[in-house]
Design an enzyme around this catalytic site. Structure first.
Site, mmCIF file in Angstrom:
data_model
loop_
_atom_site.group_PDB
_atom_site.id
_atom_site.type_symbol
_atom_site.label_atom_id
_atom_site.label_comp_id
_atom_site.label_asym_id
_atom_site.label_seq_id
_atom_site.Cartn_x
_atom_site.Cartn_y
_atom_site.Cartn_z
ATOM 1 N N GLU A 134 37.815 69.157 23.568
ATOM 2 C CA GLU A 134 38.871 69.471 22.604
ATOM 3 C C GLU A 134 40.035 70.182 23.291
ATOM 4 O OE1 GLU A 134 37.222 71.672 19.357
ATOM 5 O OE2 GLU A 134 35.561 70.270 19.092
ATOM 6 N N TYR A 149 27.697 71.891 22.883
ATOM 7 C CA TYR A 149 28.759 72.653 22.219
ATOM 8 C C TYR A 149 29.871 73.046 23.191
ATOM 9 C CZ TYR A 149 31.148 76.334 19.638
ATOM 10 O OH TYR A 149 32.108 77.111 19.037
#
Length: 351
Positions: free
Chosen positions: A296, A289
């Site tokens: 991103e 994660y």
């Protein structure tokens, strides 16, 4: 015929006494049990004709209990023994069975039923919890569409699992064949399937609103919206971003997370758990994660100068304030919100 004393085995619970009389082939029709009680004690005298330790005889015994019991008793005979159940007048644990401290010679503990006081309390508590659970379940109205809902959720998770598995396998095979060269055409080879999966993921925002799942609406909305900004706005709208290696890392991390998450939810729909899958789903998520968030963030940072230069998605402003507000400002704000969301998630994991 001589009247003898049989072997008697006993055990207790907080509200009951269990007696097991060792008599084989006892004649049920001739089995009788008498009991007399007063405020101090009770004496139980069962008589039966059967085969005991000394052959075919009449057998009887008497017990003067430590405390009063209820006069009604339950007993049944089998081919091997006579079972007697007696209820105490007051539900509490006895230190011993008989009023006399010295145990009768024919009396012994029934280890098949024997529990100490703490174990008996746990058994009683478990029984009460089971009764309460049954009572609650009987009051809760069963959902007539439960099977349909579970079928829909199972199929949704299956489709998403197949979609992300295709992306993961495709990227892995190309990586082994082409090496680093596969980084530069990831978008053109997998974008269509990623578009499909992320459009389907909008249902994860709808499902909590419809009460189909217990997850929160806002966490699902934040995750889906964040991914769609990266996919449709940054990668899909800016051709200069589509050939960058960061696309590979974002897509690969997303698909790695989902190929374990969706099967976990599929099995939950059919009330099944695979411990290895459960461990992978929650263990791999911890490093993947934050890595996904970093990838991103890199994609957003690399796109900022492109949006400044092309003025794509710029917001027109009045002449006194300037010509327009670059979309990169919105992306910088998005980075701050992404960082705060990441910190909040890590704090929840550590607490």
């Amino acid at each position: 015929m001589q009247i003898l004393t049989p072997h008697v085995y006993w055990a207790q619970r907080h509200g009951e006494i269990f007696l097991r009389v060792e008599l084989s082939d006892a004649k049920v029709g001739q089995t009788s049990t008498s009991i007399s009680c007063n405020t101090i004690n009770c004496i139980i005298v069962p008589t039966a004709q059967g085969h005991g330790a000394k052959g075919d005889n009449e057998y009887e015994f008497s017990l003067e209990f430590l405390e009063p019991v209820q006069p009604e008793i339950n007993h049944k005979s089998t081919q091997r023994q006579v079972d007697i159940k007696i209820k105490k007048q007051e539900e509490r644990w006895w230190d011993r069975l008989t009023l006399q401290e010295k145990k009768p010679l024919f009396l012994a503990p029934d280890f098949d039923r024997w529990l100490d006081e703490s174990d008996a309390e746990m058994e009683l508590q478990a029984k009460e919890e089971k009764i309460n659970k049954i009572s609650i379940e009987s009051r809760v109205r069963k959902d007539p569409y439960l099977g349909l809902k579970k079928g829909y959720l199972f199929m949704y998770n299956l489709v998403q699992f197949l979609g992300f598995s295709w992306i993961f396998v495709n990227m892995t095979v190309r990586l082994f064949i082409l090496g680093q060269d596969s980084f530069y055409d990831t978008f053109h080879t997998t974008a269509d399937m990623m578009y499909f999966c992320q459009m389907m993921a909008v249902l994860e925002v709808v499902n909590p609103l419809l009460g189909l799942v217990k997850t929160g609406f806002f966490p699902a909305m934040i995750q889906v919206a964040g991914r769609n900004v990266i996919l449709f706005v940054i990668f899909g709208s800016v051709e200069e971003m589509q050939n960058k290696p960061v696309v590979f890392f974002v897509f690969y991390l997303w698909s790695t997370i989902e190929i374990f998450r969706y099967p976990f939810y599929m099995l939950a729909c059919i009330n099944t758990e695979w411990k290895l899958l459960t461990w992978l789903r929650y263990s791999l998520w911890i490093p993947l994660y934050p890595l996904g968030v970093i990838a991103e963030a890199v994609a957003v940072i690399q796109s900022l100068p492109i949006f400044d230069e092309t003025r794509l998605f710029s917001l027109p402003l009045p002449a006194m304030l300037g010509h327009s507000l670059s979309f990169s400002f919105s992306l910088q704000l998005y980075l701050v919100l992404m960082f705060l969301g990441e910190m909040s998630t890590l704090i929840q994991l550590s607490s």
